[in-house]
Scaffold this active site. Structure first.
Site, PDB file in Angstrom:
ATOM      1  N   GLU A 251       0.813  -1.223   0.000  1.00  0.00           N
ATOM      2  CA  GLU A 251       0.000   0.000   0.000  1.00  0.00           C
ATOM      3  C   GLU A 251       0.846   1.274   0.000  1.00  0.00           C
ATOM      4  O   GLU A 251       0.489   2.270  -0.632  1.00  0.00           O
ATOM      5  CB  GLU A 251      -0.963   0.004   1.190  1.00  0.00           C
ATOM      6  CG  GLU A 251      -2.145  -0.950   1.046  1.00  0.00           C
ATOM      7  CD  GLU A 251      -1.808  -2.394   1.399  1.00  0.00           C
ATOM      8  OE1 GLU A 251      -0.671  -2.655   1.837  1.00  0.00           O
ATOM      9  OE2 GLU A 251      -2.686  -3.268   1.230  1.00  0.00           O
TER      10      GLU A 251
ATOM     11  N   HIS B  78     -11.681  -5.388   8.408  1.00  0.00           N
ATOM     12  CA  HIS B  78     -12.204  -5.245   7.047  1.00  0.00           C
ATOM     13  C   HIS B  78     -13.551  -4.538   7.021  1.00  0.00           C
ATOM     14  O   HIS B  78     -14.296  -4.675   6.058  1.00  0.00           O
ATOM     15  CB  HIS B  78     -12.361  -6.612   6.372  1.00  0.00           C
ATOM     16  CG  HIS B  78     -11.071  -7.281   6.028  1.00  0.00           C
ATOM     17  ND1 HIS B  78     -10.295  -7.915   6.965  1.00  0.00           N
ATOM     18  CD2 HIS B  78     -10.405  -7.399   4.855  1.00  0.00           C
ATOM     19  CE1 HIS B  78      -9.216  -8.412   6.379  1.00  0.00           C
ATOM     20  NE2 HIS B  78      -9.245  -8.115   5.105  1.00  0.00           N
TER      21      HIS B  78
END
Lengths: 334, 333
Positions: free
Chosen positions: B60, B129
């Site tokens: 990321e 999540h």
């Protein structure tokens, strides 16, 4: 004796430019330190005294339209890439005509026209940015190169590893240029890193890792020239580890409890500027008076830069509120 | 008008902009061959090829940092971060680099970078999540934050982002991807940032609902209407910039307001909005400002636990009744 070939194979103009820029960086740093003590400069100084050869060797091997990302110890990189001392000094002084209108200071100087994408206050922060610049060049089919300066400390940041891996996969025209000055702030490299040579890490990503004497400007120049050629030919990244040393503290005022004065003295004997100067004279490529003349020009240039910074206007206080976004909203800065 | 899903609307915005502007490209984890784990970029690799639809490593920091570098060098990258939870893996690049590049450079740097990210709880995805990360970044000057709640806004806001000069965090709620709605086919259809949408008019109370909570707020408003309570439902559409005048106008009319979001209650977007209303509209208020939000615990896995933590339609109804009574019943956490 330096491992590189005789200097006579290089154009004298290039050699003189190496000397000029290294000297300018050294004297700029010394003046900045002086002006910090005198109060002109309000912020910290992380000087690169002793590391001038890495900055100059690397940047002179690049083309003007190539780009760099720099570090918290970035004054040398910026000057080597063409940054002007007066606007840098004005920025360090926090003045309106500084490179960033006084908003950035030492750690955040940029000049996009010169390909300086920015110094950086975050260790390793510039490395993915350089890789992204290289991606842009590759996607547009331009034969341009991005070079990320970083230190041995940043080699342990995830940003380095992520950018190195992704750049290798995409064969990006990027050079990872590690200035290994043996200390990440106050921690010796052997206490933070279990390997001797950071260049070895390139193997893990599938591109060449090169070790170079970072206090030999010509050796650095050669290494970067080859890496840049490789990058332009679509062969992907190179990791260059330039072994060097910072002769002053991490910041001005650093008590340097983590190293001995003897060690510093030993590295002073390898100071890149006197060393290069001696070599130029020894190989009879220039005469002493030419070098003295350059030195004199630089001192005058820095007198002018300091005067410029001193006389430059302060930013208007309300200017602090502008420039966060390209536009304003409902008539308000947000 | 033809109807498409929120997901298709996002794909249409990306594809149209990629056709008209060679500087736009997409990169992220599984955006190419896989078509995006939520299927948002399905088929784009086939149309645009590997140069412009780039599958990345699971990195990321590199994804966002390279997006920034490319943006500084004249591209208009769209980078996708698969879950808002993973934005923290790129925290330095987003907060210290992307957000500050323009300001630190004295305004020289244009940063036309769009960070697309999925937000909210899709159901039993648990604590890593399911988060709604919008307000984490509201505290960082330099980022714009879009929270589209309809297919048309998803398309229009994304196109505005892709034509702009500032970095945008574009929060796509996972439970909205399948939502269908009318979306203009006009290639130049855009939705400006900083203009709230009044989803439903009403005089009795104002519900400011964010992202995935907009449909729930509208459902609740219908039920309230059956009781004779007319709720005005406002969707800010972007949190930065925030359309404060529209919020003030509504509150001036109704005198009662709640803010509904799926982010945690403490320091969520509602905290900021409530503070603004308290500063600027207190004289209009007939009841305390209420927040309906996720409780201040990590999002749990088991459906019954998750339901306890996430704001539900009945929570909106209960808050509405409290507002109408003008009494605040203390809420735990």
């Amino acid at each position: 004796m330096d491992a590189t070939k005789s200097l006579s194979s290089y154009p004298t103009s290039l050699l003189l430019e190496m000397f000029r820029r290294m000297t300018l960086i050294r004297e700029f740093e010394l003046r900045a330190i002086e002006e910090r003590h005198r109060g002109l400069i309000p912020g910290f100084i992380h000087s690169c005294v002793g590391q001038e050869a890495t900055a100059v060797g690397a940047c002179l091997a690049l083309n003007p339209d190539d780009v760099i990302t720099s570090t918290h110890r970035g004054h040398g990189h910026l000057i080597a890439k063409g940054g002007e001392a007066r606007y840098m000094m004005a920025e360090l002084a926090g003045r309106q005509p500084g490179y960033c209108l006084g908003r950035g200071g030492s750690l955040h100087i940029s000049d996009f026209n010169l390909g300086i994408l920015g110094a950086n206050g975050i260790v390793g922060g510039g490395i993915p940015i350089a890789a992204g610049a290289a991606l842009a060049f590759k996607m547009r089919g331009e034969r341009r190169v991005a070079l990320a300066f970083f230190g041995d400390g940043a080699a342990n940041e995830g940003a380095f590893h992520e950018a190195a891996n992704q750049s290798a996969v995409w064969k990006l025209p990027v050079i990872f240029f590690c200035e290994n000055n043996l200390y990440g702030e106050g921690t010796a490299m052997h206490r933070s890193t279990a390997i001797q040579n950071l260049a070895d890490r390139a193997v893990a990503y599938g591109f060449p890792g090169v070790i170079v004497d970072g206090n030999d400007v010509v050796a650095v120049y050669e290494a970067v020239r080859q890496a840049a050629e490789r990058a332009r030919n679509g062969e992907g990244p190179t990791l260059i580890e330039a072994k060097t040393y910072r002769l002053r503290g991490h910041y001005e005022g650093d008590p340097q409890v983590y190293r001995t004065p003897q060690e510093v003295e030993e590295w002073k004997r390898r100071d890149p500027i006197p060393r290069f100067r001696a070599r130029l004279l020894q190989e009879q490529l220039v005469d002493e008076s030419t070098l003295e003349e350059i030195q004199g020009e630089i001192m005058a240039q820095l007198d002018e830069a300091v005067l410029f910074a001193k006389q430059a206007s302060q930013p208007q206080s309300e200017d602090a509120l502008y420039g966060v976004y390209a536009d304003i909203h409902n008539g308000l800065v947000f | 008008m033809r109807e498409i899903t929120y997901s298709e609307a996002i794909r249409e915005a990306m594809s149209e902009e990629m056709r008209r502007d060679p500087r736009v490209f997409l990169m992220g984890e599984d955006v190419g061959v896989f078509g995006g784990v939520w299927g948002v970029s399905a088929g784009m690799l086939q149309e645009f090829g590997e140069e412009r639809v780039r599958d990345t490593a699971i990195s990321e920091t590199a994804i966002v940092g390279m997006g920034l570098g490319a943006a500084l060098c004249g591209m208009r990258p769209i980078v996708e971060i698969m879950f808002a939870d993973f934005l923290m893996c790129a925290g330095d690049q987003i907060v210290n680099q992307v957000a500050k590049a323009r300001y630190m450079s004295g305004g020289k740097a244009d940063v036309p970078l769009v960070i697309r990210v999925t937000t909210g709880a899709p159901g039993s995805a648990a604590a890593q999540h399911s988060q709604s990360a919008e307000s984490w970044f509201m505290n960082v000057p330099g980022l714009k934050i879009a929270v589209p709640a309809t297919p048309a806004d998803a398309k229009g806001l994304l196109k505005t982002a892709l034509r702009g000069r500032d970095p945008v965090l574009f929060f796509e709620h996972k439970m909205l991807y399948a939502l269908r709605g009318p979306v203009p086919e006009d290639e130049n259809f855009t939705v400006p940032f900083g203009e709230a949408a009044i989803r439903r008019s009403g005089d009795d109370l104002t519900i400011i609902a964010i992202g995935g909570m907009v449909p729930k707020a509208l459902q609740a408003a219908e039920k309230l209407a059956q009781e004779g309570i007319q709720a005005e439902v406002i969707d800010p559409r972007t949190l930065v910039p925030l359309d404060v005048p529209t919020l003030l106008e509504s509150v001036a009319k109704t005198g009662r307001v709640m803010i509904v979001h799926e982010a945690h209650r403490r320091s969520g977007p509602g905290a900021e909005i409530a503070a603004i209303l308290a500063e600027q509209a207190v004289e209009y208020l007939d009841a305390p400002i209420l927040r309906v939000a996720a409780k201040n615990v990590p999002i749990p896995y088991s459906p019954s636990l998750e339901q306890t933590v996430l704001p539900q339609e009945e929570d909106i109804l209960r808050a509405a009744h409290e507002l109408m009574r003008g009494v605040k019943v203390a809420e735990p956490l």
